[in-house]
Design an enzyme around this catalytic site. Structure first.
Site, mmCIF file in Angstrom:
data_model
loop_
_atom_site.group_PDB
_atom_site.id
_atom_site.type_symbol
_atom_site.label_atom_id
_atom_site.label_comp_id
_atom_site.label_asym_id
_atom_site.label_seq_id
_atom_site.Cartn_x
_atom_site.Cartn_y
_atom_site.Cartn_z
ATOM 1 N N PHE A 178 0.841 -1.199 0.000
ATOM 2 C CA PHE A 178 0.000 0.000 0.000
ATOM 3 C C PHE A 178 0.874 1.247 0.000
ATOM 4 C CE2 PHE A 178 -2.478 -3.230 2.312
ATOM 5 C CZ PHE A 178 -3.714 -3.149 1.692
ATOM 6 N N ASP A 179 0.479 2.243 -0.786
ATOM 7 C CA ASP A 179 1.005 3.591 -0.624
ATOM 8 C C ASP A 179 0.317 4.188 0.618
ATOM 9 O OD1 ASP A 179 2.075 6.168 -1.096
ATOM 10 O OD2 ASP A 179 0.352 6.717 -2.320
#
Length: 312
Positions: A178-179
């Site tokens: 995930f960013d």
């Protein structure tokens, strides 16, 4: 809302308890490579497309971008059930398609050909098929259509846009990257950065250090994934999650870590890139899927063969 009439239950697959399962919906163009067929649809229309799909119904479609992710999810289910056959907290995959049931035979046959554990195939003729996501309890929606993704996000469902690419299926365990901002977290700091520059954003983060960052569009899915991950010990987990963010660790890392702690969201590894390209670290992690809101980061991931999904 009632299920669409054209829902095909896959009786070859153990049906999951929708109240307990982590339901992931994928469109046909997310899980299979249908680019040639989609081009035919755009150029020649629905009838010609349907004819083509019926004529080729026994010819399996090649894997698409989300294919390896779905395979890895299936592997996790298999291992969970081996250790506890009565387990109900499982992944549940359904295909949501704008294909007619007639042209959907090829989709079902392709899934069977690859041994994919897909419980339901929903063939929806409505313009906006995302209206059925909530009724199926969907926690993540992956589509190759931007309008679908935006509609799903508006309905409060974690969703991302996949771009077609050649994907080598990485090995298990399931790895999800995930960013941070505008993906796991809200875009509040991004907005400060746009208005006041880096120094303004750093000052804002320092002032807000004790206050958790707002929720981003994929937080709900990440929390469900984290809940499933807790079934396994740290050493032998079949699910590994990563945070790869453009934030700098020194100036903006503490609030991010404290937010994850406040949420009770376990992350195996966190990389604070300070604006550096993410491609090299993603190539090392080899995730089954990478979520980011920056198209330049998606491009960088695609350049190193990492399956990517854009959160608009």
């Amino acid at each position: 809302m009632a299920e669409p009439e054209s829902t095909v239950i896959n009786t070859n697959v153990k049906q999951k308890d929708p109240s307990r399962a982590l339901v992931i919906a994928v469109t046909t163009r997310a899980i299979f490579n249908l680019e040639e067929e989609h081009k035919l649809y755009l150029e020649k229309g629905k009838e010609e497309y349907t004819r083509h799909q019926q004529a080729n119904q026994d010819k399996p479609l090649p894997p698409g971008t989300a294919f390896a992710f779905i395979q890895a999810v299936q592997y996790v289910n298999k291992k969970i059930l081996e250790s506890n056959p009565a387990e109900r907290d499982l992944f549940d995959i359904l295909v949501l398609s704008n294909n007619s049931p007639e042209s959907g035979v090829r989709i079902i046959n392709s899934a069977k050909h690859y041994g994919l554990e897909i419980s339901k195939f929903c063939f929806v003729s409505d313009e906006d098929s995302t209206q059925y996501l909530k009724s199926h309890g969907v926690k993540l929606f992956l589509s190759a259509d931007r309008t679908d993704v935006c509609n799903a996000l508006r309905r409060g469902v974690s969703a991302a846009l996949v771009f077609q690419q050649e994907v080598q299926a990485p090995s298990t365990p399931l790895r999800v990257v995930f960013d941070g901002d505008a993906v796991l977290f809200s875009d509040e700091t991004d907005q400060i950065f746009q208005e006041q520059g880096l120094e303004g954003a750093v000052q804002y983060e320092r002032a807000m250090e004790a206050i958790p960052i707002g929720e981003g569009p994929l937080k709900a899915f990440a929390m469900h994934l984290g809940k499933m991950r807790k079934k396994f010990g740290q050493e032998k987990s079949l699910i590994r999650t990563y945070l790869v963010t453009a934030r700098s660790g020194r100036d903006m890392g503490i609030r991010a870590i404290k937010t994850l702690r406040e949420w009770g969201l376990p992350i195996d590894e966190a990389f604070f890139m300070d604006g550096a390209p993410k491609g090299p670290i993603l190539a090392q992690i080899q995730p089954h899927i990478f979520f980011d809101d920056g198209l330049h980061n998606i491009q960088g991931a695609q350049n190193v063969g990492v399956p990517s999904a854009w959160v608009p």
